[in-house]
Write an enzyme that holds these catalytic residues in place. Structure first.
Site, short mmCIF file in Angstrom:
data_model
loop_
_atom_site.label_atom_id
_atom_site.label_comp_id
_atom_site.label_asym_id
_atom_site.label_seq_id
_atom_site.Cartn_x
_atom_site.Cartn_y
_atom_site.Cartn_z
N SER A 106 56.21 31.38 9.96
CA SER A 106 55.65 31.34 11.31
C SER A 106 54.30 30.64 11.37
CB SER A 106 55.52 32.75 11.87
OG SER A 106 54.78 33.54 10.97
N CYS A 145 44.10 29.84 9.44
CA CYS A 145 44.53 31.23 9.26
C CYS A 145 44.33 31.76 7.83
CB CYS A 145 45.98 31.39 9.68
SG CYS A 145 47.07 30.12 9.03
N HIS A 147 50.59 36.10 6.02
CA HIS A 147 50.30 35.33 4.82
C HIS A 147 49.75 36.27 3.74
CE1 HIS A 147 51.09 31.82 7.05
NE2 HIS A 147 49.88 31.33 7.22
N SER A 192 57.42 23.62 28.70
CA SER A 192 57.38 25.02 29.14
C SER A 192 56.81 25.20 30.56
CB SER A 192 56.56 25.87 28.15
OG SER A 192 55.22 25.44 28.14
N1 NAP Z 1 51.26 29.81 13.81
C1 NAP Z 1 50.17 30.22 13.18
O1 NAP Z 1 50.22 31.13 12.35
C2 NAP Z 1 48.84 29.59 13.49
C3 NAP Z 1 47.71 30.19 12.95
C4 NAP Z 1 46.45 29.66 13.21
C5 NAP Z 1 46.35 28.53 13.98
N2 NAP Z 1 47.47 27.95 14.48
C6 NAP Z 1 47.27 26.75 15.31
O2 NAP Z 1 47.54 27.07 16.67
C7 NAP Z 1 48.14 25.96 17.33
C8 NAP Z 1 49.48 26.37 17.89
O3 NAP Z 1 50.30 26.83 16.85
P1 NAP Z 1 51.66 27.61 17.10
O4 NAP Z 1 52.06 28.13 15.79
O5 NAP Z 1 51.54 28.53 18.26
O6 NAP Z 1 52.63 26.38 17.49
P2 NAP Z 1 53.96 26.39 18.37
O7 NAP Z 1 54.66 27.69 18.27
O8 NAP Z 1 54.68 25.16 17.96
O9 NAP Z 1 53.41 26.21 19.87
C9 NAP Z 1 52.76 25.04 20.30
C10 NAP Z 1 52.26 25.24 21.71
O10 NAP Z 1 51.50 24.09 22.09
C11 NAP Z 1 51.94 23.68 23.38
N3 NAP Z 1 51.74 22.23 23.54
C12 NAP Z 1 52.09 21.25 22.69
N4 NAP Z 1 51.74 20.05 23.20
C13 NAP Z 1 51.15 20.29 24.39
C14 NAP Z 1 50.58 19.48 25.39
N5 NAP Z 1 50.54 18.14 25.30
N6 NAP Z 1 50.08 20.07 26.50
C15 NAP Z 1 50.11 21.41 26.65
N7 NAP Z 1 50.64 22.25 25.72
C16 NAP Z 1 51.16 21.68 24.60
C17 NAP Z 1 53.40 24.03 23.41
O11 NAP Z 1 53.83 24.09 24.74
P3 NAP Z 1 55.29 23.56 25.14
O12 NAP Z 1 56.25 24.59 24.67
O13 NAP Z 1 55.21 23.44 26.62
O14 NAP Z 1 55.45 22.23 24.47
C18 NAP Z 1 53.38 25.40 22.74
O15 NAP Z 1 53.02 26.38 23.66
C19 NAP Z 1 48.20 24.85 16.28
O16 NAP Z 1 47.06 24.03 16.41
C20 NAP Z 1 48.19 25.60 14.98
O17 NAP Z 1 47.67 24.82 13.92
C21 NAP Z 1 48.70 28.45 14.27
#
Ligand code: NAP
Length: 336
Positions: A158, A128, A240, A38
């Site tokens: 999600s 979450c 959720h 990104s």
């Molecule tokens: N989704 C939920 O409901 C939720 C709730 C609570 C916590 N979380 C936690 O929040 C985190 C993100 O979840 P998400 O749902 O937003 O996932 P996601 O939609 O898959 O997004 C992942 C993000 O991480 C970035 N990323 C991955 N590898 C990277 C790296 N090496 N350097 C810099 N950026 C990197 C990606 O950027 P690129 O696009 O550039 O790869 C993207 O912006 C996870 O740890 C997850 O467990 C998620």
């Protein structure tokens, strides 16, 4: 205030942009980070285009006051030192540090003061499903100690990220068009299905997600409560839901519980069975509070109470909770 979002393109990162704007968070400068995928992409924040920078081991975090990180546990572990070395407070959404003794695990409605003691400059945002559950449990814990919790979760697609949400949409389209169904983000087809596994299994037969609910609840609530969870992925897109049974030290009546939930911080009581009023994920996506309904006495346990909660896990379960932590630090003068 200089603020950074690491993982800006993701489901949680995008929610950070909305929540920071919605809450008028004080920002002089916002910097966005991502991986090669990104980097270079532009997002608009308060009318200004901001280009995503590649997250690297350099001095980009010099001058940053707060870094909201949501780029997975591996990235958080790898970059924690780079992010915090010049004094930025890192509020981390991943599971990387949640159970570390020297990292506070904070839900502002429950244990805001824990955020003030952060020897490594890192505050962890809980899982979450745990966040929304402890917001509800706190209302009852204020009345009498909760000894045990049985919970079944109904977790939206999600929760596994932006790509997982797209996969569910695609799967429905593929099924309805008689096309082969593509499965990448989940272990099985989620469209028209339920998957009783979130994260990997541990030695005791529970999944990691289920053990997070056990361990994190105890840490956040400073409690010996025992939590037995079954976490299920359901084909809802966002928010959720959880079916919760609690056993308390003394019996709690339905009326008493209703009052406690109605007055509880971060909660909305939505419990009017005669009018078919109860929380549902479809209608509560994008909302801040945790909604509580279906409150009943447990028929099998005199000290038991059962209820149903719904919360937007990208909002309260992630971005909003983290921003509320930052707001608390500002309010008590603990930052800047
Ligand atoms: N989704 C939920 O409901 C939720 C709730 C609570 C916590 N979380 C936690 O929040 C985190 C993100 O979840 P998400 O749902 O937003 O996932 P996601 O939609 O898959 O997004 C992942 C993000 O991480 C970035 N990323 C991955 N590898 C990277 C790296 N090496 N350097 C810099 N950026 C990197 C990606 O950027 P690129 O696009 O550039 O790869 C993207 O912006 C996870 O740890 C997850 O467990 C998620």
């Amino acid at each position: 205030m200089k603020v950074a979002i690491v993982g800006a393109s993701g489901a949680v990162g995008q929610e950070f942009l909305r929540v920071l704007d919605e809450r008028n968070f004080p920002i002089d400068e916002l910097v966005l980070f991502g991986s090669h995928r990104s980097a270079g992409r532009k997002y608009t924040f308060r009318g200004k285009e901001i280009e995503v920078k590649l997250l690297q081991h350099n001095d980009d975090f010099k001058g940053v006051d707060i870094a909201f990180t949501s780029a997975g546990a591996g990235t958080s572990k790898e970059f924690a030192e780079t992010i915090t070395k010049y004094g930025a407070v890192m509020i981390d959404n991943s599971s990387a540090f949640r159970m570390d003794a020297d990292i506070p695990l904070v839900v502002p409605e429950v244990n805001p003061d824990d955020a003030l003691n952060r020897p490594r400059g890192i505050i962890a945002n809980p899982n979450c499903t745990t966040i929304q559950m402890v917001v509800a449990l706190k209302a009852i814990e204020n009345l009498t100690h909760i000894k045990r919790v049985h919970v079944s979760t109904y977790q939206a697609a999600s929760g596994a990220g932006a790509a997982a949400m797209d996969e569910l949409y695609e799967q429905y389209r593929q099924v309805l068009n008689n096309e082969p169904v593509k499965v990448e983000k989940f272990a099985y087809q989620l469209a028209f299905n339920l998957i009783p596994q979130i994260d990997v299994f541990t030695d005791n037969g529970y999944t990691k997600e289920e053990m997070k609910m056990y361990n994190e609840t105890r840490k956040i609530m400073h409690s010996d409560v025992k939590v037995s969870a079954t976490c299920v992925r359901v084909p809802a897109l966002r928010s959720h839901s959880e079916s919760i049974w609690i056993e308390t030290e003394r019996p709690v009546s339905v009326e008493e519980a209703r009052k406690a939930f109605a007055e509880g911080e971060g909660l909305v009581l939505m419990d009017n069975p005669e009018k078919k009023e109860y929380p549902m994920p479809l209608f509560l996506a994008g909302k801040d509070p945790v909604y509580v309904g279906r409150i009943r006495k447990d028929l099998s346990n005199e000290n038991g109470l059962t209820f149903w909660i719904v919360g937007d896990q990208i909002k309260k379960g992630a971005a909003l909770n983290a921003v509320q932590i930052a707001e608390y630090l500002i309010k008590v003068g603990n930052i800047k």
